[in-house]
Design an enzyme around this catalytic site. Structure first.
Site, PDB file in Angstrom:
ATOM      1  N   LEU A  31     -15.791 -18.100  -0.688  1.00 41.96           N
ATOM      2  CA  LEU A  31     -15.900 -19.202   0.248  1.00 41.96           C
ATOM      3  C   LEU A  31     -15.170 -20.436  -0.253  1.00 41.96           C
ATOM      4  O   LEU A  31     -14.511 -21.138   0.529  1.00 41.96           O
ATOM      5  CB  LEU A  31     -17.375 -19.540   0.494  1.00 41.96           C
ATOM      6  CG  LEU A  31     -18.231 -18.502   1.211  1.00 41.96           C
ATOM      7  CD1 LEU A  31     -19.673 -18.981   1.307  1.00 41.96           C
ATOM      8  CD2 LEU A  31     -17.686 -18.200   2.592  1.00 41.96           C
ATOM      9  N   ASP A  56     -13.888 -24.386 -11.242  1.00 41.49           N
ATOM     10  CA  ASP A  56     -14.398 -23.018 -11.319  1.00 41.49           C
ATOM     11  C   ASP A  56     -14.393 -22.582 -12.776  1.00 41.49           C
ATOM     12  O   ASP A  56     -13.645 -23.122 -13.606  1.00 41.49           O
ATOM     13  CB  ASP A  56     -13.526 -22.064 -10.496  1.00 41.49           C
ATOM     14  CG  ASP A  56     -14.283 -20.821 -10.038  1.00 41.49           C
ATOM     15  OD1 ASP A  56     -14.549 -20.717  -8.829  1.00 41.49           O
ATOM     16  OD2 ASP A  56     -14.615 -19.969 -10.878  1.00 41.49           O
ATOM     17  N   ASP A 106     -17.827 -25.283 -15.758  1.00 44.86           N
ATOM     18  CA  ASP A 106     -19.062 -24.532 -15.545  1.00 44.86           C
ATOM     19  C   ASP A 106     -20.097 -25.521 -15.033  1.00 44.86           C
ATOM     20  O   ASP A 106     -20.568 -26.391 -15.775  1.00 44.86           O
ATOM     21  CB  ASP A 106     -19.516 -23.906 -16.860  1.00 44.86           C
ATOM     22  CG  ASP A 106     -20.789 -23.080 -16.715  1.00 44.86           C
ATOM     23  OD1 ASP A 106     -21.375 -23.063 -15.607  1.00 44.86           O
ATOM     24  OD2 ASP A 106     -21.204 -22.458 -17.713  1.00 44.86           O
ATOM     25  N   VAL A 107     -20.477 -25.414 -13.766  1.00 43.69           N
ATOM     26  CA  VAL A 107     -21.378 -26.401 -13.174  1.00 43.69           C
ATOM     27  C   VAL A 107     -22.801 -26.292 -13.703  1.00 43.69           C
ATOM     28  O   VAL A 107     -23.637 -27.154 -13.402  1.00 43.69           O
ATOM     29  CB  VAL A 107     -21.374 -26.308 -11.633  1.00 43.69           C
ATOM     30  CG1 VAL A 107     -19.996 -26.600 -11.067  1.00 43.69           C
ATOM     31  CG2 VAL A 107     -21.899 -24.960 -11.155  1.00 43.69           C
ATOM     32  N   SER A 152     -27.730 -21.112   2.222  1.00 44.82           N
ATOM     33  CA  SER A 152     -27.652 -19.741   2.722  1.00 44.82           C
ATOM     34  C   SER A 152     -28.745 -19.549   3.759  1.00 44.82           C
ATOM     35  O   SER A 152     -29.763 -20.261   3.740  1.00 44.82           O
ATOM     36  CB  SER A 152     -27.854 -18.748   1.571  1.00 44.82           C
ATOM     37  OG  SER A 152     -28.118 -17.441   2.041  1.00 44.82           O
ATOM     38  N   TYR A 194     -33.072 -16.651  -5.951  1.00 46.82           N
ATOM     39  CA  TYR A 194     -31.948 -17.108  -5.122  1.00 46.82           C
ATOM     40  C   TYR A 194     -32.460 -17.752  -3.840  1.00 46.82           C
ATOM     41  O   TYR A 194     -32.034 -18.848  -3.460  1.00 46.82           O
ATOM     42  CB  TYR A 194     -31.043 -15.925  -4.798  1.00 46.82           C
ATOM     43  CG  TYR A 194     -29.930 -16.242  -3.833  1.00 46.82           C
ATOM     44  CD1 TYR A 194     -28.774 -16.896  -4.253  1.00 46.82           C
ATOM     45  CD2 TYR A 194     -30.027 -15.878  -2.485  1.00 46.82           C
ATOM     46  CE1 TYR A 194     -27.755 -17.193  -3.366  1.00 46.82           C
ATOM     47  CE2 TYR A 194     -29.008 -16.163  -1.593  1.00 46.82           C
ATOM     48  CZ  TYR A 194     -27.871 -16.818  -2.037  1.00 46.82           C
ATOM     49  OH  TYR A 194     -26.858 -17.108  -1.157  1.00 46.82           O
ATOM     50  N   LYS A 219     -31.914 -21.732  -2.723  1.00 51.79           N
ATOM     51  CA  LYS A 219     -31.200 -22.143  -1.511  1.00 51.79           C
ATOM     52  C   LYS A 219     -32.106 -22.938  -0.573  1.00 51.79           C
ATOM     53  O   LYS A 219     -31.634 -23.831   0.154  1.00 51.79           O
ATOM     54  CB  LYS A 219     -30.617 -20.923  -0.802  1.00 51.79           C
ATOM     55  CG  LYS A 219     -29.476 -20.269  -1.581  1.00 51.79           C
ATOM     56  CD  LYS A 219     -28.353 -21.263  -1.863  1.00 51.79           C
ATOM     57  CE  LYS A 219     -27.156 -20.630  -2.517  1.00 51.79           C
ATOM     58  NZ  LYS A 219     -26.054 -21.605  -2.757  1.00 51.79           N
TER      59      LYS A 219
END
Length: 273
Positions: free
Chosen positions: A19, A38, A61-62, A142, A155, A159
């Site tokens: 995305l 990224d 690296d976030v 998401s 996950y 989200k």
């Protein structure tokens, strides 16, 4: 393309593939200068080279919020400002057959990337935008954060947290003419599921993915497949002045999945002669 982002500067985290890559490509095509962040150095550098002088890649690296801050400051230093911040980077987490088998070993990792990095990116971008006339912040969540279901519980929780944070930040930052919105993709084919299946062999993974996608396709009111370009179009809307009166929203890009299951209509029987 219409040049809707001419003169704008954007940051896209997780922008080297999937995305994020689609968003970066669309933004550059619309005239923006884009900083791509990224962890994948090779893919990120290749994408920036392909996009030309209006794109720049920074390995980041976030999970480390200092590196998130560096993305924002680098964009400002290199391109002279920041108008659009896309917090896209995310991970799915390890998949388990049952929640009862989940050891939650990846909880901290998923939350650092999917929640804390989004909060840090929003904060750091807003610090600049608040002093320079506002801007647009776009957080990727998401439909898994909207619609309850089994599997990948961490996950889903992460989200859902992004959605609540986005709405809360939108209220606080509206004073500075900063719009904060979220996009909730659903059943868009990317590599995030494949990356999450630690320990599963490729054949089993492909079978699992095929079964899940078939179920989602059967449940989805719209039968056309969603694409990365569909998500990029939504991001473009939020990035431009077309959405100048829109903030605190969550836009599902899911073919109607969260609205409800598809209605199965039986074909009309032929009339007797």
């Amino acid at each position: 393309m219409t040049g809707e982002l001419q003169g704008k500067v954007a940051v896209v985290t997780g922008g080297a593939s999937g995305l994020g890559e689609g968003l970066a490509r669309r933004f550059v095509a619309e005239g923006a200068k884009v900083l791509i962040g990224d962890i994948d150095r090779e893919a990120g550098a290749a994408l920036a080279a392909d996009l030309g002088a209006d794109a720049h890649f920074v390995e980041a690296d976030v999970a480390d919020i200092e590196q998130v801050s560096a993305l924002v400051s680098t964009a400002i230093d290199r391109f002279g400002g920041l108008h659009v911040m896309v917090n896209n980077a995310g991970v799915s987490g390890t998949m388990h057959r049952r929640f009862l088998d989940d050891d939650l070993a990846d909880f901290d990792h998923v939350m650092r990337i999917n929640v804390r990095a989004v909060m840090a990116g929003t904060r750091d971008a807003a610090r600049h935008m608040s002093q320079h006339g506002g801007g647009s912040i776009i957080n990727l969540t998401s439909i898994g954060g909207i619609q309850a279901g089994g599997g990948v519980m961490t996950y889903r929780a992460s989200k859902a947290a992004v959605i609540q944070f986005t709405k809360s930040a939108a209220i606080e930052l509206a004073h500075y003419e900063i719009r904060v919105n979220a996009i909730a993709p659903g059943n868009i084919r990317t590599a995030i599921v494949r990356k999450s299946a630690t320990g599963e062999d490729l054949q089993k993974l492909e079978q699992f993915e095929a079964a899940i996608r078939e179920q989602m396709r059967n449940d989805r009111p719209l039968k056309r497949e969603g694409t990365i370009e569909d998500v990029a179009e939504a991001a473009l809307y939020f990035a431009t002045d077309r959405s100048r009166y829109v903030t605190g929203t969550v836009l599902p890009i899911d073919g109607g999945t969260v609205a409800g299951k598809a209605i199965v209509r039986k074909p009309k029987s032929e009339k007797p002669n």
